[in-house]
Design a protein around this motif. Structure first.
Motif, PDB file in Angstrom:
ATOM      1  N   ALA A 254       0.821  -1.199   0.086  1.00  0.00           N
ATOM      2  CA  ALA A 254       0.027  -0.009  -0.059  1.00  0.00           C
ATOM      3  C   ALA A 254       0.982   1.526   0.018  1.00  0.00           C
ATOM      4  CB  ALA A 254      -1.184   0.089   1.117  1.00  0.00           C
ATOM      5  N   VAL A 255       0.219   2.366  -0.565  1.00  0.00           N
ATOM      6  CA  VAL A 255       0.954   3.710  -0.382  1.00  0.00           C
ATOM      7  C   VAL A 255       0.063   4.621   0.634  1.00  0.00           C
ATOM      8  CG1 VAL A 255       1.628   5.755  -1.983  1.00  0.00           C
ATOM      9  CG2 VAL A 255       1.880   3.344  -2.778  1.00  0.00           C
ATOM     10  N   THR A 287      -1.284   0.997  -4.732  1.00  0.00           N
ATOM     11  CA  THR A 287      -0.510  -0.185  -4.174  1.00  0.00           C
ATOM     12  C   THR A 287       0.991   0.036  -4.544  1.00  0.00           C
ATOM     13  OG1 THR A 287      -0.907  -1.574  -6.242  1.00  0.00           O
ATOM     14  CG2 THR A 287      -2.588  -1.752  -4.513  1.00  0.00           C
ATOM     15  N   ALA A 288       1.438   0.860  -5.377  1.00  0.00           N
ATOM     16  CA  ALA A 288       2.808   1.002  -5.551  1.00  0.00           C
ATOM     17  C   ALA A 288       3.049   2.446  -5.841  1.00  0.00           C
ATOM     18  CB  ALA A 288       3.270   0.186  -6.813  1.00  0.00           C
ATOM     19  N   VAL A 293      -1.644   9.253  -9.502  1.00  0.00           N
ATOM     20  CA  VAL A 293      -2.057  10.116  -8.418  1.00  0.00           C
ATOM     21  C   VAL A 293      -3.052   9.197  -7.504  1.00  0.00           C
ATOM     22  CG1 VAL A 293      -3.920  11.950  -8.025  1.00  0.00           C
ATOM     23  CG2 VAL A 293      -2.288  12.025  -9.851  1.00  0.00           C
ATOM     24  N   CYS A 294      -2.499   9.558  -6.394  1.00  0.00           N
ATOM     25  CA  CYS A 294      -3.112   8.611  -5.073  1.00  0.00           C
ATOM     26  C   CYS A 294      -4.029   9.434  -4.275  1.00  0.00           C
ATOM     27  CB  CYS A 294      -1.880   7.811  -4.279  1.00  0.00           C
ATOM     28  SG  CYS A 294      -0.662   6.970  -5.046  1.00  0.00           S
TER      29      CYS A 294
END
Length: 434
Positions: A254-255, A287-288, A293-294
């Motif tokens: 997870a990020v 996930t990486a 953009v998260c």
């Protein structure tokens, strides 16, 4: 000149119904004793135109006449003073009769079960309402007053002192198990006035107001860390580098993104200036680290964490503790899974977006809510001064281990005897930490 100070006239009796204060009576007595008589035909101890025996007779007669006049004048003066005091006394009694009755108030000891029960209820509620920064622990119960109400409920008014712990508000650890910061680490202290209501044996917080400030060491500490603002640029670079390092190396698939800065400090060490950062993080939909953009997940399903990082020159270390997301619990009454209690909605004070607050961003430490009074009770406002409250002063005494009955104001006669020695100083209570 004839001086009556060696043989003063008899003291005028005071009025049988109204006694003058001792000071006024002394003044009047001194007035009588300081009277000197100067017969018009006597000068330097000689008498003109009459023999010595006639002179002595006339002087004695004149002395008696003037003494009688002085007695009459003094008696009249005393009567006037007594009459004036009588009128003032009647006015004062009338004014007292118009005042509202003093409220009944119980004053338990700050060591009593009632005090500890109220303090724990207040601490739990304030921690639950605190949506950023760190949990708090009780340091001292400073005062407690309990007011009975006609409906059988009671109002607790308490003065409490809390200290900031090292547990973030998202940390599931109980506040009772969280370590408190020392003064050398720049402790944070909160002085709170809390009003609680007790109905059917259950205490609930009605309102509170708190003043939060740092607690400095008792002595100069040249090598101790000192707080720096949340928006310090060097610290911001350290947090970004630390979070990137954690996202590249963690095994949680997870990020995480920055949720808020908890504390920033700087310390002078042998190699230069060491910056220490404490910050909360939240799981995103990535996930990486290279996913693009998260976006942070909703707080009910996202994992949260708390990180400690240190940076000195080009080197850094980071350690993050990830908390589990909300879990499902089984209700034994229905034998079904139900959502657990919702966590507080955090104020995203140190990221962009709707929750961003420049005011908080420039602080050096988080603060408790200054005033919480949703029902506008006024129990902790500046206007609710207890000016009509009867006060009880309990003298200091050595502490001994035995129960002490609470003191009730307004229900005991004024001449009630005190039963035995007082076992404890009523308040404040003992200091738990420092």
């Amino acid at each position: 000149m004839f001086d009556f100070s060696q043989n003063p006239p008899a003291e005028t009796p005071r009025h049988p119904l109204i006694l003058l204060p001792e000071a006024a009576h002394a003044v009047c007595t001194t007035l009588v004793r300081s009277v000197h008589i100067y017969p018009a035909h006597v000068r330097k101890g000689k008498v003109q135109g009459i023999n010595g025996k006639q002179a002595m007779h006339r002087v004695t007669f004149t002395q008696q006449v003037q003494l009688s006049s002085t007695k009459a004048f003094t008696a009249a003066l005393l009567m006037k003073l007594q009459a004036t005091l009588a009128v003032l006394g009647l006015l004062l009694v009338g004014s007292w009769a118009k005042l509202p009755p003093l409220p009944n108030v119980t004053l338990p000891s700050c060591h009593s079960p009632e005090a500890h029960e109220g303090a724990q209820a207040a601490l739990d509620f304030i921690n639950s309402q605190h949506t950023h920064g760190y949990k708090y622990a009780l340091n001292q119960i400073e005062d407690i007053k309990i007011y009975p109400r006609p409906d059988g409920t009671e109002v607790y008014k308490m003065e409490l002192e809390f200290l900031e712990t090292k547990c973030h508000v998202l940390d599931p650890t109980s506040a009772a198990l969280c370590p408190v910061r020392t003064k050398q680490e720049t402790a944070v202290e909160a002085d709170c006035d809390v009003a609680l209501s007790k109905a059917a044996g259950v205490l609930s917080v009605v309102a509170f107001k708190c003043k939060t400030e740092t607690e400095t060491p008792d002595f100069p500490c040249a090598g101790c860390p000192y707080l720096i603002p949340f928006n310090d640029t060097d610290a911001a670079q350290l947090i970004k580098a630390s979070l990137d390092d954690y996202n590249r190396n963690n095994t949680s698939n997870a990020v995480f993104e920055l949720l808020e800065v908890g504390r920033l400090s700087s310390q002078i060490v042998g190699g230069g200036s060491k910056i220490r950062a404490e910050f909360a993080i939240i799981e995103t939909n990535c996930t990486a680290i290279d996913d693009g953009v998260c976006v942070p997940l909703h707080h009910t399903v996202a994992r949260h964490g708390f990180c400690l990082s240190e940076g000195l020159d080009l080197g850094l270390t980071v350690n993050c503790h990830i908390f589990s997301p909300l879990s499902q619990v089984v209700d034994p009454n229905v034998n079904a899974s139900v959502p657990s209690a919702q966590p507080p909605v955090l104020l995203h004070a140190h990221t962009s977006g709707p929750g961003y607050s420049p005011t908080i961003h420039a602080l050096k430490h988080h603060k408790l809510t200054p005033l919480h009074d949703p029902t506008a009770s006024g129990l902790v406002s500046a206007e609710s001064a207890e000016s009509l409250e009867a006060s009880v002063v309990v003298p200091a005494a050595p502490i001994v281990k035995r129960d002490v009955a609470p003191i009730v104001v307004g229900t005991q006669p004024a001449d009630a005897p005190v039963a035995g020695p007082i076992a404890l100083v009523r308040c404040p209570g003992r200091v738990i930490h420092f």
